[in-house]
Design a protein around this motif. Structure first.
Motif, PDB file in Angstrom:
ATOM      1  N   LEU A  47       0.624  -1.068  -0.038  1.00 54.36           N
ATOM      2  CA  LEU A  47       0.257   0.006   0.284  1.00 54.36           C
ATOM      3  C   LEU A  47       1.046   1.322   0.466  1.00 54.36           C
ATOM      4  O   LEU A  47       1.285   0.758   0.532  1.00 54.36           O
ATOM      5  CB  LEU A  47      -1.035  -0.002   1.389  1.00 54.36           C
ATOM      6  N   SER A  81       1.413  -0.193   1.067  1.00 54.79           N
ATOM      7  CA  SER A  81       0.617  -1.185   1.990  1.00 54.79           C
ATOM      8  C   SER A  81      -0.192  -0.508   1.951  1.00 54.79           C
ATOM      9  O   SER A  81       0.043   0.910   2.310  1.00 54.79           O
ATOM     10  CB  SER A  81       1.543  -1.775   2.678  1.00 54.79           C
ATOM     11  N   PHE A  82      -1.576  -1.357   2.029  1.00 52.88           N
ATOM     12  CA  PHE A  82      -2.939  -0.481   2.316  1.00 52.88           C
ATOM     13  C   PHE A  82      -2.508   0.234   3.305  1.00 52.88           C
ATOM     14  O   PHE A  82      -3.273   1.288   3.579  1.00 52.88           O
ATOM     15  CB  PHE A  82      -3.914  -1.371   1.659  1.00 52.88           C
ATOM     16  N   ALA A  83      -2.802  -1.284   4.537  1.00 50.16           N
ATOM     17  CA  ALA A  83      -2.905  -0.745   6.105  1.00 50.16           C
ATOM     18  C   ALA A  83      -1.355   0.386   6.281  1.00 50.16           C
ATOM     19  O   ALA A  83      -1.503   1.127   7.060  1.00 50.16           O
ATOM     20  CB  ALA A  83      -3.119  -1.977   5.940  1.00 50.16           C
ATOM     21  N   LEU A  84      -0.650   0.374   5.220  1.00 49.38           N
ATOM     22  CA  LEU A  84       1.069   0.495   6.123  1.00 49.38           C
ATOM     23  C   LEU A  84       1.009   1.932   5.499  1.00 49.38           C
ATOM     24  O   LEU A  84       1.385   3.153   7.184  1.00 49.38           O
ATOM     25  CB  LEU A  84       2.367  -0.008   4.987  1.00 49.38           C
ATOM     26  N   LEU A 123      -9.035  -5.323   3.182  1.00 50.50           N
ATOM     27  CA  LEU A 123      -8.205  -5.304   2.216  1.00 50.50           C
ATOM     28  C   LEU A 123      -8.431  -6.168   1.232  1.00 50.50           C
ATOM     29  O   LEU A 123      -8.632  -7.226   1.870  1.00 50.50           O
ATOM     30  CB  LEU A 123      -6.843  -6.051   2.962  1.00 50.50           C
ATOM     31  N   PRO A 124      -8.133  -6.032   0.295  1.00 52.79           N
ATOM     32  CA  PRO A 124      -8.123  -7.034  -1.889  1.00 52.79           C
ATOM     33  C   PRO A 124      -7.609  -8.219  -1.430  1.00 52.79           C
ATOM     34  O   PRO A 124      -6.187  -7.794  -0.854  1.00 52.79           O
ATOM     35  CB  PRO A 124      -6.797  -6.504  -2.736  1.00 52.79           C
ATOM     36  N   LEU A 170      -3.273 -11.947  -3.445  1.00 52.67           N
ATOM     37  CA  LEU A 170      -3.042 -11.192  -2.557  1.00 52.67           C
ATOM     38  C   LEU A 170      -3.489 -12.651  -1.822  1.00 52.67           C
ATOM     39  O   LEU A 170      -5.360 -12.139  -1.632  1.00 52.67           O
ATOM     40  CB  LEU A 170      -3.472  -9.926  -2.437  1.00 52.67           C
ATOM     41  N   LEU A 220      -0.212  -0.638  -2.909  1.00 56.00           N
ATOM     42  CA  LEU A 220       0.103  -2.208  -2.532  1.00 56.00           C
ATOM     43  C   LEU A 220       1.808  -2.391  -2.573  1.00 56.00           C
ATOM     44  O   LEU A 220       2.400  -2.204  -2.972  1.00 56.00           O
ATOM     45  CB  LEU A 220      -0.754  -2.601  -3.258  1.00 56.00           C
ATOM     46  N   GLU A 273       4.719  -8.738   2.000  1.00 52.66           N
ATOM     47  CA  GLU A 273       5.738  -8.991   1.813  1.00 52.66           C
ATOM     48  C   GLU A 273       6.242 -10.514   1.692  1.00 52.66           C
ATOM     49  O   GLU A 273       6.629 -11.406   2.367  1.00 52.66           O
ATOM     50  CB  GLU A 273       6.117  -8.821   3.804  1.00 52.66           C
ATOM     51  N   GLU A 311       9.399  -4.026   4.123  1.00 48.90           N
ATOM     52  CA  GLU A 311       8.736  -5.900   4.052  1.00 48.90           C
ATOM     53  C   GLU A 311       9.981  -6.262   3.672  1.00 48.90           C
ATOM     54  O   GLU A 311       9.358  -7.528   3.035  1.00 48.90           O
ATOM     55  CB  GLU A 311       8.237  -5.450   2.130  1.00 48.90           C
ATOM     56  N   HIS A 315       9.921  -7.537   7.430  1.00 49.33           N
ATOM     57  CA  HIS A 315       8.699  -8.758   7.354  1.00 49.33           C
ATOM     58  C   HIS A 315       9.638 -10.134   7.208  1.00 49.33           C
ATOM     59  O   HIS A 315       8.897 -11.621   7.791  1.00 49.33           O
ATOM     60  CB  HIS A 315       8.107  -8.681   6.604  1.00 49.33           C
ATOM     61  N   GLU A 367       3.528  -6.741  12.399  1.00 51.76           N
ATOM     62  CA  GLU A 367       3.392  -5.197  11.382  1.00 51.76           C
ATOM     63  C   GLU A 367       4.350  -4.214  12.681  1.00 51.76           C
ATOM     64  O   GLU A 367       4.875  -3.421  11.923  1.00 51.76           O
ATOM     65  CB  GLU A 367       2.212  -4.991  11.216  1.00 51.76           C
ATOM     66  N   PHE A 393      -5.900  -4.359  10.408  1.00 54.97           N
ATOM     67  CA  PHE A 393      -4.389  -3.858   9.391  1.00 54.97           C
ATOM     68  C   PHE A 393      -4.474  -1.879   9.793  1.00 54.97           C
ATOM     69  O   PHE A 393      -4.272  -1.723   9.253  1.00 54.97           O
ATOM     70  CB  PHE A 393      -4.473  -4.343   8.362  1.00 54.97           C
ATOM     71  N   TYR A 399       0.191  -1.453  13.229  1.00 57.91           N
ATOM     72  CA  TYR A 399       0.754  -0.530  12.650  1.00 57.91           C
ATOM     73  C   TYR A 399       2.251   0.158  13.961  1.00 57.91           C
ATOM     74  O   TYR A 399       3.248   0.003  14.727  1.00 57.91           O
ATOM     75  CB  TYR A 399       1.107   0.078  11.556  1.00 57.91           C
TER      76      TYR A 399
HETATM   77  N1  TRP Z   1       1.558  -7.404   4.548  1.00 51.52           N
HETATM   78  C1  TRP Z   1       0.922  -6.197   3.946  1.00 51.52           C
HETATM   79  C2  TRP Z   1       2.519  -5.165   5.129  1.00 51.52           C
HETATM   80  O1  TRP Z   1       2.963  -5.013   4.514  1.00 51.52           O
HETATM   81  C3  TRP Z   1      -0.251  -5.694   4.353  1.00 51.52           C
HETATM   82  C4  TRP Z   1      -1.094  -6.512   4.070  1.00 51.52           C
HETATM   83  C5  TRP Z   1      -1.734  -7.682   4.820  1.00 51.52           C
HETATM   84  C6  TRP Z   1      -1.600  -6.108   2.842  1.00 51.52           C
HETATM   85  N2  TRP Z   1      -2.681  -7.563   3.566  1.00 51.52           N
HETATM   86  C7  TRP Z   1      -2.608  -7.303   2.029  1.00 51.52           C
HETATM   87  C8  TRP Z   1      -1.123  -6.155   1.604  1.00 51.52           C
HETATM   88  C9  TRP Z   1      -3.502  -7.640   1.383  1.00 51.52           C
HETATM   89  C10 TRP Z   1      -1.859  -5.493   0.498  1.00 51.52           C
HETATM   90  C11 TRP Z   1      -3.152  -6.710   0.563  1.00 51.52           C
HETATM   91  O2  TRP Z   1       2.099  -4.286   5.658  1.00 51.52           O
END
Ligand code: TRP
Ligand code: ZN
Length: 520
Positions: A11, A13-16, A194-195, A208, A345, A348, A376, A379, A398, A444, A449
């Motif tokens: 994203l 990481s989306f979450a990140l 998340l996708p 993913l 996106l 890891e 990443e 991780h 995370e 997430f 994080y």
């Molecule tokens: N683990 C990923 C990260 O480094 C985040 C993440 C979790 C993710 N699920 C995902 C990213 C699905 C893309 C799609 O923070």
């Protein structure tokens, strides 16, 4: 993966990025905020939507209105179906199965890129408990054609999210289940927001899987506690390249399969599979601290090796930096995969991390690129080598990868460690949820994080540098190749500290409102 009984028992990481942005746009006092550079040079509009925030109070985020997440067609159930057999994971009770310990997955795929379909034959070699009469695999969104157990046709049933396979009475305690099926998967959204799943792209596809996406395209014991060895044999005549985890055994072609094999145990959520018009780049190996040469294989869209060179060049110094702090690089290979996906996106995937090529345009190496590449890579130690025993233990991935990213950003003068920690500590004073007991919708989120990296920093100050880094290195080497609980981490920390740390972890990890000052 089978672990002998003598062994006690990671994203934008989306979450990140969401987490980074949350800290930035949150109620951080301006005199603090200006001590670190603006964290998001990438325009917010290019970022995907954040995962759904918890009901009571949304996470403040610059990414809220953006919507570039891959199309959703097969949303996974937020609530587990009542009759699903699972491991009773607090967050995903239906995932995995009791009495099942997969040793290896042999994944054979025949992919029709244009039609966006594949035919699959999966050999799952698994230990099964003596009293087990049915093998329950996680499988959702495709119909199974035939199943064999040890080569003989087996009775099976697809029930809700499970593939239930009858086991013969006179069997060994290790069986090989062969599952044949075809699928036309088109990704979806996990209950975490998340996708996840198999995403077709122009000329290819990628997967993913974290946390519960593998089961949408691969029948599996889809829980991080069960590590296995993996082999991939993928035919995709229309695509230039197939990239999967491990070492390249055979280069594919119009009729030949691409074969990849991994010798490091891996959980299902870490599977890497990218198909399309890419180039594989076997870069110079990296001399590890141990004296071993680490093979490096990157993946880039065809013809873009030159633009990505500057990112490849970060791997060796980051590797040295993390080896010095976390101990020997734990896997047999590494590389960066820049893929054709929406921006925002990063994942890891084991041994070859996934990034959106769109976030690494024109070879510009800035704050976000440093952040993602470091996160990443870290991780591979935190999450991939030592994996979470349950999804509630995700902070072990995370929070530590985020702390590692803070260390690297400090090292390359992108942000001062103490300022990052202080900003996140202040943003953490929000009383939403504890880091140690996350909810599905916020798994997430910020608390996992940067909010969790605050705990790692506090632990460092509590223990002192010597004990802190000895703890991390001991934890990683002693538990390499296994999945571990937070309780085991706390116990290991207490052993290193030589004292009880219940008060520390209650206050920092389990309290909804952690202390507002770091230990001095
Ligand atoms: N683990 C990923 C990260 O480094 C985040 C993440 C979790 C993710 N699920 C995902 C990213 C699905 C893309 C799609 O923070
Ligand atoms: Zn991460």
């Amino acid at each position: 993966m089978y672990q002998p009984a003598r062994r006690a028992a990671p994203l934008l990481s989306f979450a990140l990025l969401m987490a980074a942005c949350a800290a930035d746009s949150g109620d951080v006092s301006s005199e603090r905020a200006d001590t670190i550079p603006a964290p998001a040079p990438t325009p917010a509009s290019t970022l995907p939507a954040e995962p759904e925030a918890s009901v009571d109070e949304p996470v403040p985020s610059a990414t809220e209105t953006a919507t570039t997440v891959p199309a959703t067609t097969t949303d996974l159930p937020a609530e587990p179906v009542e009759f699903s057999q699972g491991l009773d994971d607090r967050l995903f009770p239906e995932l995995g199965a009791p009495g099942v310990d997969v040793l290896s997955y042999d994944v054979v795929l025949d992919v029709d890129v244009a039609a966006e379909t594949f035919d699959a034959m999966i050999d799952i070699t698994t230990a099964v408990a003596p009293n087990l009469s049915q093998l329950s695999l996680d499988a959702i969104g495709f119909d199974v054609d035939t199943v064999l157990v040890d080569g003989a046709a087996a009775v099976f049933e697809q029930s809700f999210e499970e593939l239930l396979i009858d086991l013969p009475a006179n069997r060994d305690d290790v069986v090989v289940a062969t599952v044949n099926y075809s699928a036309s998967p088109d990704g979806g959204t996990s209950a975490v927001g998340l996708p996840v799943g198999w995403f077709p792209t122009e000329g290819g596809a990628y997967v993913l899987n974290e946390p519960d996406g593998a089961r949408t395209w691969l029948p599996s014991n889809d829980h991080p506690s069960d590590k296995a060895l993996w082999r991939f044999e993928v035919t995709a005549p229309e695509a230039d390249v197939v990239s999967a985890n491990g070492t390249l055994i055979q280069r594919g072609g119009a009729t030949e399969a691409w074969i990849w094999e991994s010798e490091d145990p891996m959980s299902t959520y870490l599977v890497h599979l990218v198909i399309g018009d890419y180039e594989l780049i076997e870069d110079a190996s990296i001399a590890l601290e141990s004296g071993t040469d680490l093979p490096i294989t990157h993946l880039v869209p065809s013809g873009t090796a030159d633009v990505h060179r500057v990112f490849f060049e970060q791997t060796a110094p980051q590797m040295a930096f993390f080896e010095e702090r976390f101990g020997p690089y734990p896997l047999s290979e590494y590389g960066l995969a820049f893929i054709d996906s929406p921006p925002g996106l990063a994942m890891e995937t084991q041994g070859r991390s996934l990034f959106a090529a769109a976030d690494f345009r024109r070879g510009e190496l800035g704050f976000i690129q440093h952040l993602l590449l470091a996160h990443e890579l870290a991780h591979q130690w935190f999450g991939n080598t030592v994996s979470p025993a349950t999804w509630s233990d995700l902070w072990l991935n995370e929070s530590f990868a985020t702390y590692a990213q803070w260390l690297w950003l400090d090292e390359v003068d992108q942000a001062v460690l103490e300022s990052q920690a202080e900003v996140a500590l202040q943003a953490r004073q929000n009383g939403r949820q504890s880091t140690g007991e996350p909810s599905v919708s916020n798994l997430f989120g910020f608390e996992t994080y940067d909010g969790g990296a605050v705990i790692v920093h506090a632990l460092r100050l509590e223990l002192g540098d010597e004990a802190f880094f000895a703890l991390l290195q001991g934890w990683l080497t002693e538990n390499a190749g296994s999945s571990q609980t937070t309780a085991a981490f706390i116990e290991r920390a207490e052993q290193e500290a030589g004292r009880d740390l219940t008060g520390f972890f209650d206050a920092w990890l389990y309290a909804v409102d952690p202390p507002d000052e770091f230990p001095s």
